[in-house]
Design an enzyme around this catalytic site. Sequence first.
Site, PDB file in Angstrom:
ATOM      1  N   LYS A  22       0.848  -1.206   0.000  1.00  0.00           N
ATOM      2  CA  LYS A  22       0.000   0.000   0.000  1.00  0.00           C
ATOM      3  C   LYS A  22       0.878   1.249   0.000  1.00  0.00           C
ATOM      4  CE  LYS A  22      -1.670   1.643   4.077  1.00  0.00           C
ATOM      5  NZ  LYS A  22      -1.344   3.074   4.215  1.00  0.00           N
ATOM      6  N   ASN A  23       1.890   1.253   0.892  1.00  0.00           N
ATOM      7  CA  ASN A  23       2.696   2.450   1.071  1.00  0.00           C
ATOM      8  C   ASN A  23       3.639   2.718  -0.095  1.00  0.00           C
ATOM      9  OD1 ASN A  23       1.364   2.826   3.435  1.00  0.00           O
ATOM     10  ND2 ASN A  23       3.081   2.297   4.792  1.00  0.00           N
ATOM     11  N   ARG A  92      -4.154  10.586   4.583  1.00  0.00           N
ATOM     12  CA  ARG A  92      -3.059  11.534   4.741  1.00  0.00           C
ATOM     13  C   ARG A  92      -2.079  11.510   3.573  1.00  0.00           C
ATOM     14  NH1 ARG A  92       0.263  14.141   8.600  1.00  0.00           N
ATOM     15  NH2 ARG A  92       2.415  13.716   8.086  1.00  0.00           N
ATOM     16  N   ASP A 116      -5.023   8.474   9.604  1.00  0.00           N
ATOM     17  CA  ASP A 116      -5.067   7.811  10.907  1.00  0.00           C
ATOM     18  C   ASP A 116      -4.884   8.819  12.032  1.00  0.00           C
ATOM     19  OD1 ASP A 116      -5.382   5.267   9.908  1.00  0.00           O
ATOM     20  OD2 ASP A 116      -3.241   5.118   9.498  1.00  0.00           O
ATOM     21  N   ASP A 305       4.333   0.395  12.290  1.00  0.00           N
ATOM     22  CA  ASP A 305       3.030  -0.186  11.923  1.00  0.00           C
ATOM     23  C   ASP A 305       2.902  -1.640  12.385  1.00  0.00           C
ATOM     24  OD1 ASP A 305       2.717   2.251  10.760  1.00  0.00           O
ATOM     25  OD2 ASP A 305       2.276   1.528   8.750  1.00  0.00           O
ATOM     26  N   ILE A 327       7.978   6.692  16.890  1.00  0.00           N
ATOM     27  CA  ILE A 327       7.567   7.375  15.659  1.00  0.00           C
ATOM     28  C   ILE A 327       6.299   8.200  15.876  1.00  0.00           C
ATOM     29  CG2 ILE A 327       7.106   7.095  13.178  1.00  0.00           C
ATOM     30  CD1 ILE A 327       9.856   6.021  13.965  1.00  0.00           C
TER      31      ILE A 327
HETATM   32  C1  UD1 Z   1       4.479   6.555   6.305  1.00  0.00           C
HETATM   33  C2  UD1 Z   1       3.529   5.394   6.200  1.00  0.00           C
HETATM   34  C3  UD1 Z   1       3.048   4.946   7.557  1.00  0.00           C
HETATM   35  C4  UD1 Z   1       4.227   4.676   8.488  1.00  0.00           C
HETATM   36  C5  UD1 Z   1       5.194   5.859   8.503  1.00  0.00           C
HETATM   37  C6  UD1 Z   1       6.461   5.579   9.285  1.00  0.00           C
HETATM   38  C7  UD1 Z   1       2.470   5.805   4.074  1.00  0.00           C
HETATM   39  C8  UD1 Z   1       1.225   6.125   3.338  1.00  0.00           C
HETATM   40  N1  UD1 Z   1       2.394   5.787   5.390  1.00  0.00           N
HETATM   41  O1  UD1 Z   1       3.732   7.645   6.863  1.00  0.00           O
HETATM   42  O2  UD1 Z   1       2.276   3.752   7.393  1.00  0.00           O
HETATM   43  O3  UD1 Z   1       3.742   4.476   9.789  1.00  0.00           O
HETATM   44  O4  UD1 Z   1       5.578   6.193   7.162  1.00  0.00           O
HETATM   45  O5  UD1 Z   1       7.112   4.460   8.790  1.00  0.00           O
HETATM   46  O6  UD1 Z   1       3.502   5.542   3.477  1.00  0.00           O
HETATM   47  N2  UD1 Z   1       6.574  14.188  10.934  1.00  0.00           N
HETATM   48  C9  UD1 Z   1       6.737  15.515  11.302  1.00  0.00           C
HETATM   49  N3  UD1 Z   1       6.768  16.451  10.317  1.00  0.00           N
HETATM   50  C10 UD1 Z   1       6.641  16.131   8.987  1.00  0.00           C
HETATM   51  C11 UD1 Z   1       6.492  14.768   8.644  1.00  0.00           C
HETATM   52  C12 UD1 Z   1       6.474  13.834   9.637  1.00  0.00           C
HETATM   53  O7  UD1 Z   1       6.851  15.843  12.477  1.00  0.00           O
HETATM   54  O8  UD1 Z   1       6.678  17.028   8.140  1.00  0.00           O
HETATM   55  C13 UD1 Z   1       6.526  13.166  11.992  1.00  0.00           C
HETATM   56  C14 UD1 Z   1       5.164  12.479  12.001  1.00  0.00           C
HETATM   57  O9  UD1 Z   1       4.229  13.225  12.748  1.00  0.00           O
HETATM   58  C15 UD1 Z   1       5.502  11.159  12.627  1.00  0.00           C
HETATM   59  C16 UD1 Z   1       6.916  10.875  12.114  1.00  0.00           C
HETATM   60  O10 UD1 Z   1       7.445  12.138  11.701  1.00  0.00           O
HETATM   61  O11 UD1 Z   1       5.541  11.276  14.018  1.00  0.00           O
HETATM   62  C17 UD1 Z   1       6.957   9.899  10.938  1.00  0.00           C
HETATM   63  O12 UD1 Z   1       6.249  10.421   9.861  1.00  0.00           O
HETATM   64  P1  UD1 Z   1       6.570  10.005   8.355  1.00  0.00           P
HETATM   65  O13 UD1 Z   1       7.828   9.211   8.318  1.00  0.00           O
HETATM   66  O14 UD1 Z   1       6.486  11.241   7.510  1.00  0.00           O
HETATM   67  O15 UD1 Z   1       5.349   9.044   8.027  1.00  0.00           O
HETATM   68  P2  UD1 Z   1       4.321   9.127   6.840  1.00  0.00           P
HETATM   69  O16 UD1 Z   1       5.010   9.362   5.553  1.00  0.00           O
HETATM   70  O17 UD1 Z   1       3.195  10.028   7.218  1.00  0.00           O
END
Ligand code: UD1
Length: 420
Positions: A22-23, A92, A116, A305, A327
């Site tokens: 999915k990701n 998201r 989520d 996850d 995370i």
């Molecule tokens: C992706 C995955 C999700 C997985 C996550 C971490 C998809 C669709 N989703 O989510 O399933 O759990 O990676 O492996 O691929 N953060 C900030 N600022 C930002 C971006 C992120 O503070 O600009 C924080 C987030 O709030 C979170 C952490 O960084 O606490 C990880 O986020 P990120 O790695 O960006 O995850 P996603 O890409 O949203």
Amino acid sequence: MQQFVVAGGARLEGSVSVLGAKNAVLKHLVATLLAPGKHQITNVPGILDVEIMSQVLAHIGARCDFDGSSVTIDVPHDLVPEAPIHLVRRMRASILVLGALLARSGEARVALPGGDDFGSRPIDIHVEGLEAMGVEFELTHGVLHASAPDGLVGAEVMFEFPSVGATENLLLAGVMAKGTTRIGNAAREPEIEDLALLLSSMGASIKGAGTSTIEIEGVSDLSPVSHRAVPDRLAAGTYLVGAAITGGEVTVHDCVPDHLRMELRKLASAGCEWEAGDDWVTVRGPERPSPVDFATLPYPGFHTDMHPPMVALLSRASGTSVITENIYAARFRYVGELNRMGADVQIEGQHVIIRGVDQLSGCPVDACDIRAGAALVLAAMAADGYTTVINAEHIDRGYDGFVEKLTGLGGEIRREAIDA
Ligand code: UD1
């Protein structure tokens, strides 16, 4: 609304195959926006999030035609550079259209993301990275307006945290920017390597994907692509925990065991036996799991996850386990549900303390998000009596044929549609 009714007590045994991640697929769909023409992605799971992303693309002007596990995407020359609130709120990952739309149209309007409910999930790292590439942002009425008046320009960016989404957004923005973009402290997930592979097949010039420094040399245009998505390590991991929690034996085919190194190591510490080939892995569960401590970390660390399914497993361990969630600060809504099933799980800040109990007992529970929902179904498989998992459409967001696959492994689970 959908609910799953699970009868506890069955041992999961046999083989199951997983499709693409999915990701990864969600990002592939967005990446096709970078080149007009017909693209094809194969190994695509039939899940709700893919359907939602195809609706985002439809709004932008691209048409997705599904044929089994293959999708053809027809991308026009002119795009509507916008992701509307009703779709972004549901997923998201819609924020990923920012980079691609800026590259193609020089502007993007994206409602601030939902998805989520893991507490605050900001996008500051995406925004800072894109600003360094010449993007200007304005937030009005809940919509982020992004524009690159002088076009996207390559930049040197050092992430404060290896965000998966921000790494992907900058990859998408960088492939057609003027000059070189260098991302330091980039995320190293296999899905990012897969996105870079797809972009390279389109004609992009990318070095270092899968490491923490990615270098992108902008090119003037890209061509349509045909690409097979990398297997879903999270779906694979979920069925393996299913074997572990029921004391069964499950072989997952069409996966990449190497992408589950840390999760398999922790399953082994919990008393599982495992063996693997190039594209399959078998896990045999113990009579009762042993307690295990671990911390979630960016890849190649233990995947956040996989934390809820692992807590479900350890809730029946012969001792106390401690998990540290690094995370997401608020990924704990499922804990209350698990405790209603008789688990003894306590949250202390970002730590989860799991005192193993002899037996879980079935009751109605709420699948608060994709992985929480899957974890509750696995817990239900090992519980006494019947469990009803409501809001099961969360699980449908991330798992292709979840009920059918678990039934094929001997699980007793059925889907029911209920009146909202
Ligand atoms: C992706 C995955 C999700 C997985 C996550 C971490 C998809 C669709 N989703 O989510 O399933 O759990 O990676 O492996 O691929 N953060 C900030 N600022 C930002 C971006 C992120 O503070 O600009 C924080 C987030 O709030 C979170 C952490 O960084 O606490 C990880 O986020 P990120 O790695 O960006 O995850 P996603 O890409 O949203």
